[in-house]
Design an enzyme around this catalytic site. Sequence first.
Site, PDB file in Angstrom:
ATOM      1  N   ASN A  39       0.805  -1.215   0.000  1.00  0.00           N
ATOM      2  CA  ASN A  39       0.000   0.000   0.000  1.00  0.00           C
ATOM      3  C   ASN A  39       0.840   1.268   0.000  1.00  0.00           C
ATOM      4  O   ASN A  39       0.358   2.316   0.377  1.00  0.00           O
ATOM      5  CB  ASN A  39      -0.915   0.017   1.235  1.00  0.00           C
ATOM      6  CG  ASN A  39      -1.831  -1.186   1.245  1.00  0.00           C
ATOM      7  OD1 ASN A  39      -2.496  -1.475   0.259  1.00  0.00           O
ATOM      8  ND2 ASN A  39      -1.847  -1.912   2.347  1.00  0.00           N
ATOM      9  N   GLU A  69      26.559  -1.256 -11.383  1.00  0.00           N
ATOM     10  CA  GLU A  69      27.851  -1.399 -12.037  1.00  0.00           C
ATOM     11  C   GLU A  69      28.027  -2.861 -12.410  1.00  0.00           C
ATOM     12  O   GLU A  69      28.086  -3.735 -11.548  1.00  0.00           O
ATOM     13  CB  GLU A  69      28.998  -0.954 -11.138  1.00  0.00           C
ATOM     14  CG  GLU A  69      30.341  -1.079 -11.836  1.00  0.00           C
ATOM     15  CD  GLU A  69      31.499  -0.478 -11.054  1.00  0.00           C
ATOM     16  OE1 GLU A  69      32.648  -0.687 -11.486  1.00  0.00           O
ATOM     17  OE2 GLU A  69      31.264   0.180 -10.014  1.00  0.00           O
TER      18      GLU A  69
END
Length: 126
Positions: A57, A118
């Site tokens: 929620n 990366e």
Amino acid sequence: TVGPYCIYVSDIERSIGFYTELIGLEPQGRTEIDDVHEAHLAAASGGGRLQLAERYNGGQPIDHGFALWKTYMNVDDCAATHDRVVAAGYESTMPPTRLDRWPVTVAFVNDPDGYSIELIQYHDGR
């Protein structure tokens, strides 16, 4: 050793697809707790683990703040992984580049929620 780490994502299914289909992690399971869906992913070898969490929620966008700079993902072929991610429509922020000083090839891409990833490929002599 460092254990798994967990990041919030806005769409858990999309993020699972990104990290499994494009990066190469493998699903390990799911957990449902109070207001959170969690997915557990791991590297096929080498031990790395990642948890993804989506609030049931929450509804708010992911706030990156200033704490997390980048996440390393060891890959067998940096260029191929980078190209697969870009072909799937995700942003590259640095193309594959050989860094002989370490010796590695690295590239940077953004995941579905804008986390900087990366991609790192180690070469002989590491």
